[in-house]
Write a protein that holds these residues in place. Structure first.
Motif, PDB file in Angstrom:
ATOM      1  N   PHE A  11       4.752   2.537   4.562  1.00 54.13           N
ATOM      2  CA  PHE A  11       5.966   1.738   4.426  1.00 54.13           C
ATOM      3  C   PHE A  11       6.680   1.624   5.770  1.00 54.13           C
ATOM      4  O   PHE A  11       7.191   0.561   6.135  1.00 54.13           O
ATOM      5  N   SER A  12       6.696   2.717   6.532  1.00 54.33           N
ATOM      6  CA  SER A  12       7.319   2.692   7.862  1.00 54.33           C
ATOM      7  C   SER A  12       6.550   1.777   8.798  1.00 54.33           C
ATOM      8  O   SER A  12       7.149   1.041   9.596  1.00 54.33           O
ATOM      9  N   PHE A  13       5.189   1.810   8.717  1.00 55.48           N
ATOM     10  CA  PHE A  13       4.384   0.898   9.522  1.00 55.48           C
ATOM     11  C   PHE A  13       4.737  -0.546   9.199  1.00 55.48           C
ATOM     12  O   PHE A  13       4.786  -1.407  10.083  1.00 55.48           O
ATOM     13  N   GLY A  14       4.953  -0.829   7.928  1.00 57.51           N
ATOM     14  CA  GLY A  14       5.313  -2.179   7.524  1.00 57.51           C
ATOM     15  C   GLY A  14       6.619  -2.624   8.146  1.00 57.51           C
ATOM     16  O   GLY A  14       6.742  -3.759   8.625  1.00 57.51           O
ATOM     17  N   LEU A  15       7.618  -1.746   8.156  1.00 53.04           N
ATOM     18  CA  LEU A  15       8.905  -2.078   8.774  1.00 53.04           C
ATOM     19  C   LEU A  15       8.748  -2.319  10.277  1.00 53.04           C
ATOM     20  O   LEU A  15       9.314  -3.265  10.829  1.00 53.04           O
TER      21      LEU A  15
ATOM     22  N   LEU B 155       0.835  -1.209   0.000  1.00 50.84           N
ATOM     23  CA  LEU B 155       0.000   0.000   0.000  1.00 50.84           C
ATOM     24  C   LEU B 155       0.865   1.253   0.000  1.00 50.84           C
ATOM     25  O   LEU B 155       0.544   2.246  -0.688  1.00 50.84           O
ATOM     26  N   GLY B 156       1.938   1.226   0.770  1.00 48.95           N
ATOM     27  CA  GLY B 156       2.824   2.389   0.817  1.00 48.95           C
ATOM     28  C   GLY B 156       3.479   2.670  -0.520  1.00 48.95           C
ATOM     29  O   GLY B 156       3.526   3.824  -0.973  1.00 48.95           O
TER      30      GLY B 156
ATOM     31  N   ALA C 159       1.586   9.703   2.947  1.00 46.79           N
ATOM     32  CA  ALA C 159       0.878   8.490   3.383  1.00 46.79           C
ATOM     33  C   ALA C 159       1.659   7.248   2.981  1.00 46.79           C
ATOM     34  O   ALA C 159       1.738   6.276   3.742  1.00 46.79           O
ATOM     35  N   GLY C 160       2.250   7.272   1.788  1.00 47.94           N
ATOM     36  CA  GLY C 160       3.044   6.131   1.347  1.00 47.94           C
ATOM     37  C   GLY C 160       4.250   5.898   2.235  1.00 47.94           C
ATOM     38  O   GLY C 160       4.570   4.753   2.584  1.00 47.94           O
ATOM     39  N   ILE C 161       4.928   6.971   2.611  1.00 48.99           N
ATOM     40  CA  ILE C 161       6.090   6.840   3.504  1.00 48.99           C
ATOM     41  C   ILE C 161       5.664   6.291   4.862  1.00 48.99           C
ATOM     42  O   ILE C 161       6.329   5.420   5.436  1.00 48.99           O
ATOM     43  N   GLN C 162       4.526   6.774   5.378  1.00 52.63           N
ATOM     44  CA  GLN C 162       4.047   6.290   6.672  1.00 52.63           C
ATOM     45  C   GLN C 162       3.656   4.813   6.614  1.00 52.63           C
ATOM     46  O   GLN C 162       3.994   4.038   7.518  1.00 52.63           O
TER      47      GLN C 162
END
Length: 348
Positions: free
Chosen positions: A301-305, A255-256, A296-299
């Motif tokens: 992706f960070s949530f995924g990490l 999604l990110g 939103a994409g950066i957030q």
């Protein structure tokens, strides 16, 4: 002369032999039902020849159910009363019963006499056909049509569609489990009704069978439409666990990246409009959308990490493998049994 301290007898660990069958009954304000319920369970199991225990888990009852359980525990040596400090909910009560159970097979049922203990032998027969979980199906349910039956049918349809486990009756408490499956299940929230889906995640073989359902004889139902929102939230939790428990980056990262890619593409488009067409883009809503999509994409992706790190901590801290072994076959191995060959003795 020196003296060495030796532990008292009460401090020494006591050996508790394994039991063939544990029956877990969450109890909340079922004072009138308990004597008949315990007698019916004992009557259903006494003739089978297996060792068993009944775990009555009082979930903070206010009608004297805990005292009645204490009294019944003096009459029935197979009964153990587990008294919780306050009302935690049915999921917590069931988890407490699982934690205190010693049986190779665990049976769960409600404490309101609507489930029939006479169905327990049939559940055991189905379990011995090679299943890990046998779920009851209240085919002829004796409840109010509008407040219980219709909402339940809708909920069962939704849960089956989301989880991928096709059962007619997720809400039936009368179920039979292998003990090793119970040890792999951690319950929170309202997840007790999703036990088949959680078991499916662990690789369990699941089946369903019709069981008897009686009309309520005492008291009133503890469940209403107010639990719908909590059930929906837990249903989404189970779906996420089923699909992405060991790979959360696949959902958040995808999604990110998609959000960032769309934001960059729109940003390039606006840049070309500014450079080639000479148009002003500062007051365009599309520019705001570009910023939102990229952030939103950066957030995400960070949530995924972060989710990946949490997942690894979860599994490694508990030494919990990401797989489940059903059996290891060799020339010297022999097939295992759900219950002992000789009833009345503990299994291997």
């Amino acid at each position: 002369m020196t003296f060495t301290h030796s532990p008292s007898l009460s401090a020494l660990p006591t050996f508790t032999p394994p039991i063939d069958i544990s029956v877990v009954v969450p109890v909340y304000n079922e004072y009138e039902s308990l004597p008949a319920l315990v007698a019916a369970i004992a009557g259903a199991l006494d003739g089978l020849g297996y060792t068993y225990e009944i775990l009555g888990v009082d979930d903070g009852s206010s009608d004297g159910s805990s005292d009645r359980l204490r009294e019944l525990a003096q009459q029935y040596p197979q009964l153990r009363a587990v008294i919780l400090r306050r009302n935690y909910g049915q999921t917590a009560a069931m988890a407490a019963g699982f934690d205190h159970s010693r049986g190779q097979i665990v049976i769960t049922m409600d404490g309101d006499l609507q489930n029939d203990p006479a169905d327990i032998p049939r559940l055991l027969d189905r379990l011995n056909e090679g299943y890990d979980l046998v779920s009851g199906w209240r085919k002829n349910r004796q409840d109010n049509t509008f407040t219980r039956l219709i909402p339940s049918k809708i909920a069962n349809w939704l849960i089956a569609g989301v989880t991928g486990v096709e059962l007619h009756d997720y809400g039936c408490s009368l179920k039979a489990y292998r003990a090793e499956l119970i040890r792999d299940l951690n319950l929170y929230g309202e997840l007790h009704r999703f036990l088949p889906a959680l078991a499916f995640i662990e690789g369990a073989r699941i089946t369903e069978m019709p069981v008897t359902h009686h009309a309520r004889r005492f008291g009133t139902s503890k469940y209403g439409l107010g639990r719908t929102l909590r059930v929906v939230m837990d249903m989404l939790t189970v779906y996420f666990m089923k699909k992405f428990l060991t790979r959360p980056m696949h959902v958040f990262g995808s999604l990110g990246l998609a959000s960032m890619a769309l934001g960059v593409a729109l940003g390039i488009y606006l840049t070309l409009v500014k450079i080639l067409a000479g148009q002003d883009i500062g007051d365009r809503p599309l520019l705001v959308l570009v910023v939102v999509l990229v952030l939103a994409g950066i957030q995400l992706f960070s949530f995924g990490l972060l989710a990946e790190l949490l997942m690894r901590t979860y599994h490694e801290s508990q030494q919990r493998p990401i797989y489940r072994v059903r059996e290891v076959v060799s020339k010297a191995s022999s097939p295992g049994l759900a219950l002992p060959v000789n009833p009345g003795t503990s299994g291997p």
